[in-house]
Design an enzyme around this catalytic site. Structure first.
Site, short mmCIF file in Angstrom:
data_model
loop_
_atom_site.label_atom_id
_atom_site.label_comp_id
_atom_site.label_asym_id
_atom_site.label_seq_id
_atom_site.Cartn_x
_atom_site.Cartn_y
_atom_site.Cartn_z
N GLU A 307 67.73 -8.50 21.83
CA GLU A 307 67.77 -7.23 22.57
C GLU A 307 69.11 -6.51 22.47
O GLU A 307 69.63 -6.01 23.46
CB GLU A 307 67.44 -7.50 24.04
CG GLU A 307 66.05 -8.10 24.22
CD GLU A 307 65.73 -8.38 25.66
OE1 GLU A 307 64.63 -7.98 26.08
OE2 GLU A 307 66.55 -8.96 26.36
C1 LIG Z 1 64.90 -13.87 24.45
C2 LIG Z 1 64.64 -12.96 25.61
N1 LIG Z 1 65.43 -11.96 26.00
C3 LIG Z 1 64.91 -11.44 27.25
C4 LIG Z 1 63.43 -11.87 27.12
O1 LIG Z 1 63.54 -13.12 26.40
O2 LIG Z 1 62.73 -12.00 28.37
C5 LIG Z 1 63.40 -12.68 29.41
C6 LIG Z 1 62.53 -12.63 30.67
O3 LIG Z 1 61.25 -13.17 30.44
C7 LIG Z 1 64.77 -12.05 29.69
O4 LIG Z 1 65.40 -12.73 30.76
C8 LIG Z 1 65.60 -12.16 28.41
O5 LIG Z 1 66.90 -11.58 28.64
#
Ligand SMILES: CC1=[NH+][C@H]2[C@@H](O1)O[C@H](CO)[C@@H](O)[C@@H]2O
Length: 495
Positions: A307
C-alpha cells in the site's frame, strides 16, 4: 469415547491407527518422562503441561533405563519420510513413545499427545483423573514447511506476556512461524539504539490514542527465545516505504520537507512514505535493519512494501533496489507483501500474497521464476475479518470469513500459476486496528487459526469439512480449560 480422541487430532495427522483391541495408556503418579539428551527441553515442556492438572511429579530423566510405564521422547532412527518436523507416536498400555529425527519433530508429537488426553489435562489446577490416552499409532509430518501466524503489534501494542500467550496458543496447532508487524503509521514497537526516538516517541501511542508501548531489545530477545523453545521462528517486519508515519513523526529529517507529521491514531492506510530521494533514508533503513538482524536468529527480515500509495512507482522501485541488497548484505532473506515483486527481488525473497483473487500476474511470474510463495489470501486467512455482520471486532474490507470459509481452500492449487511445489506455506495475519487485549486476539483467532494450521500441516487427502468441524467441536472444552475466549461459531456443534 477415548479412541475417538485419537481420530480427533487437529491438524489431522498423515496416518492414525487406533489399536484394534482398544486399550489405553494411563498417566499415574509414577509416570516418568524419559528423554534423549537433545530432547530434554521438549520433555520439560511436556512435564509443565502435565504436572499442574494431574498433580503428579512427572520427573524428566534422560536415561534409557525406564522400564516402560512412562513417556519416552527419542531422537533419531526414524524414516526419512518424516523430514525435519515429522514424528511417530506409539501409545499402548505400557507407555508412550514419541520418535523423531529432531527436537522440532518431538515437539510436534507432544502437541498431538496432549490432544489424546482428556481436555482437563490443560487445566492449571489439580483435576480428577483418570488420565488416559487411547492406544494406537500415529505417523505424521507436515505438507508445507512454513505454517505461520502474524500479530500486528503496531496498531495496538501487545505486552510481551500477551505475545507469549499467543505463542503458547499457536504452538498447540504446530504453527512454526510468528510474523510480528513491528512498525506502522500508528506505532514503532522495537527499540533501535541508533534511532532511539523511533520507540520512545514513535511508540508512545496507538490506534485510539492509548499509551502504546514498545519492546526493549532485552524483551524482544526474550520473545524470540520463548518462541524458539516452542520451535517457532519469529519473523520481524518493518513495513516500508509506506506505513511509516510513526518513523516520520519521530525524526523531521526523514521527511522530504524536513517537517515531522503528528503521531497518527486513526486507521487509514496509504498516506505515508519515506523520502525516497534523501540519502538519510537509506542510512535509516540500514541502521534499523542492521539492529533488527542482530535480534533475529531466523532467516527472514520482512520489509513490508504494501500500500505504498504515497510513493510513486519509480520511487518505489528505486527504494527497493537499494533496500533489498541491504537485507541480503546482513545475511538475511527478504520477505515482503507481494507488491514488492515489482522490484524483481532475487528468488530467495519470499513474497507474501495477501490478495482476494485467485490470480495475480506478479505472483504467478514470481513462481515461474523460482520464488516460493507464502499464501495469506485476505478473504480466507485474515483473522481480523469479521465472522459475520454481528461480529463486534475486526474489519470487513475482504468480506466476512466464517470458519468454513477459512477452511475451504487448497493452498496447493489456490493461485493460478502457483503449483504446490511453489508454495512455501500459509500464514494467518491478525491486524489489530480493532483489537486491544488477549481476549480480542483469541476471539478472532479461534476457531479459524486451527483451520489455517490444518491447511498448512495436513495432507490434502485428509481435508474434509465435516471431519474438521467435528474435530473442532472437541477442541472447545480444551480452549475453555486454557482460558481461550473463542468465538462459538454457529457452524460448529460445540461440545
Ligand atoms: C498487507 C496489508 N496491508 C493492509 C491490509 O493488509 O489489510 C489490513 C487489515 O485487514 C491492514 O491492517 C494492512 O495495513
Amino acid at each position: 469415547a477415548k479412541e475417538s480422541r485419537m481420530t480427533q487430532v487437529i491438524p489431522a495427522p498423515v496416518s492414525v491407527t487406533p489399536n484394534r483391541h482398544g486399550g489405553e495408556f494411563r498417566l499415574t503418579p509414577a509416570t516418568v518422562i524419559d528423554t534423549d539428551r537433545g530432547a530434554r527441553r521438549v520433555g520439560e515442556y511436556l512435564a509443565r503441561v502435565l504436572r499442574p492438572s494431574t498433580g503428579y511429579r512427572i520427573p524428566v530423566v534422560d536415561d534409557r533405563r525406564h522400564g516402560g510405564g512412562g513417556i519416552s521422547l527419542e531422537l533419531g532412527r526414524v524414516s526419512p519420510t518424516l523430514g525435519e518436523e515429522g514424528y511417530e507416536l506409539e501409545v499402548d498400555r505400557r507407555g508412550v513413545e514419541v520418535k523423531a529425527a529432531t527436537a522440532a519433530g518431538l515437539f510436534a508429537g507432544v502437541q498431538t499427545l496432549r490432544q489424546l488426553f482428556p481436555a482437563r489435562i490443560e487445566a492449571r489446577t489439580e483435576q480428577r483423573g483418570p488420565w488416559t490416552a487411547p492406544a494406537g499409532r500415529i505417523v505424521d509430518y507436515p505438507r508445507f514447511a512454513y505454517r505461520g501466524a502474524m500479530l500486528d503489534v503496531a496498531r495496538h501494542f501487545f505486552s510481551p506476556d500477551e505475545v507469549k500467550r499467543y505463542i503458547d496458543q499457536i504452538a498447540l496447532y504446530k504453527i512454526n512461524r510468528l510474523h510480528l508487524h513491528l512498525a506502522d503509521d500508528q506505532g514503532w514497537r522495537i527499540e533501535i539504539e541508533s534511532w532511539p526516538r523511533l520507540a520512545t516517541y514513535g511508540g508512545s501511542t496507538e490506534v485510539g490514542g492509548g499509551p502504546g508501548g514498545y519492546y526493549t531489545k532485552a524483551q524482544y530477545r526474550d520473545l524470540v527465545a520463548y518462541a524458539a523453545e516452542r520451535h517457532i521462528e519469529i519473523i520481524p517486519e518493518i513495513d516500508m516505504p509506506g506505513h511509516t508515519n510513526a518513523a516520520l513523526a519521530s525524526y523531521p529529517e526523514l521527511n522530504c520537507n524536513g517537517e515531522a507529521p503528528p503521531l497518527y491514531t486513526g486507521i487509514e492506510v496509504g498516506f505515508s512514505s519515506l523520502c525516497i530521494e534523501k540519502e538519510i533514508t537509506y542510512r535509516f533503513v540500514e541502521d534499523v535493519l542492521t539492529e533488527l538482524a542482530e535480534l533475529t536468529p531466523g532467516e527472514y527480515l520482512h520489509v513490508g512494501g504494501d500500500e505504498a500509495q504515497a510513493t510513486t512507482e519509480p520511487d518505489y522501485l528505486k527504494f527497493f533496489q537499494r533496500v533489498l541488497p541491504i537485507v541480503e548484505g546482513l545475511g538475511k532473506k527478504v520477505a515482503g507483501w507481494h507488491e514488492f515483486l515489482k522490484a524483481t527481488p532475487s528468488t530467495s525473497a519470499l513474497p507474501q500474497f495477501w490478495g482476494t483473487t485467485t490470480s495475480n500476474a506478479l505472483v504467478a511470474e514470481a513462481a515461474e521464476r523460482g520464488h516460493k510463495i507464502l499464501l495469506s489470501p485476505a478473504n480466507k486467512a485474515y483473522l481480523d475479518m469479521k465472522y459475520d455482520a454481528n461480529t463486534p471486532l475486526g474489519l470487513a474490507w475482504a468480506g466476512f470469513t466464517e470458519v468454513d470459509d477459512a477452511y475451504a481452500w487448497n493452498p496447493g492449487e489456490y493461485v493460478q500459476g502457483v503449483p504446490e511445489a511453489a508454495v512455501l506455506g500459509v500464514e494467518a495475519p491478525l491486524w489489530s486496528e480493532t483489537l486491544e487485549v488477549s481476549d480480542h486476539i483469541e476471539f478472532m483467532a479461534f476457531p479459524r487459526l486451527p483451520a489455517i494450521a490444518e491447511l498448512g500441516w495436513s495432507p490434502w487427502s485428509t481435508h474434509d469439512w465435516e471431519s474438521f468441524r467435528t474435530r473442532l467441536a472437541a477442541q472447545g472444552p480444551r480452549w475453555t480449560e486454557l482460558g481461550i475466549d473463542f468465538y462459538r461459531s454457529p457452524q460448529i456443534d460445540w461440545q
